[in-house]
Design an enzyme around this catalytic site. Sequence first.
Site, PDB file in Angstrom:
ATOM      1  N   ARG A 170       0.947  -1.125  -0.035  1.00 38.80           N
ATOM      2  CA  ARG A 170       0.001  -0.173  -0.008  1.00 38.80           C
ATOM      3  C   ARG A 170       1.067   1.094  -0.066  1.00 38.80           C
ATOM      4  NH1 ARG A 170      -3.472  -3.845   2.527  1.00 38.80           N
ATOM      5  NH2 ARG A 170      -5.081  -4.282   1.171  1.00 38.80           N
ATOM      6  N   ASP A 350      -6.937 -14.001   1.471  1.00 41.32           N
ATOM      7  CA  ASP A 350      -7.862 -13.509   2.138  1.00 41.32           C
ATOM      8  C   ASP A 350      -8.655 -12.735   1.146  1.00 41.32           C
ATOM      9  OD1 ASP A 350      -5.677 -12.147   1.776  1.00 41.32           O
ATOM     10  OD2 ASP A 350      -6.280 -10.453   3.032  1.00 41.32           O
ATOM     11  N   GLU A 351     -10.102 -12.483   1.726  1.00 40.90           N
ATOM     12  CA  GLU A 351     -10.897 -11.228   1.116  1.00 40.90           C
ATOM     13  C   GLU A 351     -11.077 -11.680  -0.382  1.00 40.90           C
ATOM     14  OE1 GLU A 351     -10.317  -7.880   4.187  1.00 40.90           O
ATOM     15  OE2 GLU A 351      -8.987  -7.883   2.741  1.00 40.90           O
ATOM     16  N   TRP A 417      -6.699 -14.353  11.506  1.00 41.60           N
ATOM     17  CA  TRP A 417      -6.861 -12.912  11.800  1.00 41.60           C
ATOM     18  C   TRP A 417      -8.319 -12.621  11.904  1.00 41.60           C
ATOM     19  CZ3 TRP A 417      -9.430  -9.224   8.345  1.00 41.60           C
ATOM     20  CH2 TRP A 417      -9.966  -9.752   7.174  1.00 41.60           C
ATOM     21  N   THR A 489      -0.638  -0.734   5.780  1.00 38.84           N
ATOM     22  CA  THR A 489      -0.353   0.593   5.452  1.00 38.84           C
ATOM     23  C   THR A 489      -1.347   1.421   4.631  1.00 38.84           C
ATOM     24  OG1 THR A 489       1.353  -0.072   3.954  1.00 38.84           O
ATOM     25  CG2 THR A 489       2.030  -0.243   6.215  1.00 38.84           C
ATOM     26  N   GLU A 490      -2.427   1.153   4.336  1.00 38.57           N
ATOM     27  CA  GLU A 490      -3.032   2.183   3.527  1.00 38.57           C
ATOM     28  C   GLU A 490      -3.096   3.420   3.813  1.00 38.57           C
ATOM     29  OE1 GLU A 490      -4.264  -0.878   4.596  1.00 38.57           O
ATOM     30  OE2 GLU A 490      -5.822  -1.775   3.310  1.00 38.57           O
TER      31      GLU A 490
HETATM   32  C1  ACM Z   1      -6.451  -9.313   6.320  1.00 33.86           C
HETATM   33  O1  ACM Z   1      -6.281  -8.510   7.240  1.00 33.86           O
HETATM   34  N1  ACM Z   1      -7.150  -9.257   5.201  1.00 33.86           N
HETATM   35  C2  ACM Z   1      -5.517 -10.738   6.351  1.00 33.86           C
END
Ligand code: ACM
Length: 630
Positions: A170, A350-351, A417, A489-490
């Site tokens: 990021r 993830d996601e 997580w 770190t966005e």
């Molecule tokens: C995560 O925080 N998307 C692993």
Amino acid sequence: MKKFSFTLLLAFTLLVAVAQEKIAIIPEPVSLIAGSGTFTLPQQVTIGIPEKADLGYTTGLLKQKLSRTGSTVQEQKGSRSATINLVLNKSPNARIGDEGYTLSVTPDKIVIAANKPAGLFYGAQTFLQLLPPEIESMEPVNGVVWKVPVAEITDYPRVGWRGLMLDVSRHFFTVDEVKKYIDNMSRFKYNIFHFHLTDDEGWRLQIKSLPKLTEVGAWRINRTGLFNTFSPAEPDEKKSYGGYYTHEDIKELVQYAKERFINILPEIDVPGHSLAAIASYPELSCTEGADQYQVRYGQPIMDWSHGAPPIALIDNTLCPANEKVYGFMDKVITEVAQLFPFPYIHVGGDEAPHNFWEKSSQVQALMKKENLKTMPQVQAYFEKRLEKIVNSKGKKLMGWDEILEGGISPTAALMSWRGEKYGIEASQSKHYVVMSPTQYAYIDYMQGDVSTEVPIYATLRLSKAYEFNPVPQGANAEYVLGGQANLWTENVYNMRQAEYMTWPRGLAIAESVWSPANKKNWNNFVSKTEQFFKRFDEAEIKYSPAIYDPVVSVAKKGTDYYVTLTPEIEGLDIYTSFDNSAPDRFYPKYKAPLLIPKDAQLLRVITYRGKKEIGRQMSIKVEDLKKRVK
Ligand code: ACM
């Protein structure tokens, strides 16, 4: 009377001596027996090191720090009568294992003994913490008496995996910045640096067989402000922000970390979070029009309003039904495996949004062919093929806890997580797990009130981070490798802010993963943390003073609003105003919930310890306070 005042004087002197020498070690050691008296660093310091052993950076660290005291420092091979003796045990001390050490401070010498060089490094870090805070100074220091309290310490870690993750996608951090981050971790006995190298906002690792990943994928439009709020890109907006690590950079970092007994866990985040890869190689997508995709610069690309997985507005996934994707991953993993000696490769997972897969004829065909019924099963198919690739390079696969959904291979390891439950569940079914639950270990969250922080959607106070238990109840401890904190770190634009987000919460996590659970004590930890603030000041490391700012909550009773201010630590006084002026300790002291006066516009808050202003001036608009009612 005379005798009485002499006794009083003696007691006072002793008290002062004790106050000056209050031992503060983070993480708290397993056993510490304080003696009486002190060791004082002589003008000529000798460091006795074993005849034959690679001590990593340990001797260099001691030399570097101690030379700031004005003493001359020399090494003596094979000596046991040096000022500071680093001893590798001839017959192993079974109690301390591979990373433990014993540290003996007597008035005339220091002995650090360990079974392995890692233990000597941790013992040296503890020894440095026993010296006055000025030992962390960036310049030579005069006028300090370099005393260390007499003590006998035996110490070893609670868990073997003690990690911190840094997201360099990021925002990009230079090799020197990453080194400093690693160096700071090593002070607190962390041993895993999880390097989040790829994401929608940038591909940061040179892959020689796929040059576009860094020619295209490492660069994006530069916007400043709050991520996820940025307006659409202008047609001619330059993609000038970014960077990547060459193979030489990675070798240098791996070596630098190794000298500090830190392993680097590389993460290549797929199949979601892959926009930078798709912008470089659009053929990896199942979605038409992917050739128009660009590396994300912080504009909204996901709709989270329906929960997880998110609805993607553009398709940031690699196509699980496309053979080219597996060829691509083979090339990537080949180079990652060559660069990073650590046995695990983290492949994200993830996601990953599924809405584009649902519409893809390629994915439909794959489901039919492989008899896959659901989207999580499609992702599981991808993960299993990916694990074969990872294994074929001699490595083991680790992924975020989503890889559990849809079935997981028996050999895959998991990083938990989304709370602790996935880690607990996976450990029970004999998967190795690393615990990194958001509620204790997400250090991208705000650590104080939103009025003093970069506004993020969630908060993690130091006190909550300190409750982190890497081996939660219900977990099969045999399969819990350990725990770690994650810094996304966005909204972390520079290394100073990365430090601010990491410390002191990184101290809380370090103590949680190293120290025995029964050695943890919040009040003692706070007192030690405050002593470490002085060390951070000397070392010019940024940290958050949020523990001094109260937690602000608001309740509504009838038509009235009440503000409750709760200090996070003991011994603070809070003063407030609603009249727009900045309060000091002569303003009303907070005692009970405050009724927001009619027509008031602004609440201001300041915290003191005695006569010393210690918190930050907080200013919160009344209209914002009212929105906080739950
Ligand atoms: C995560 O925080 N998307 C692993």
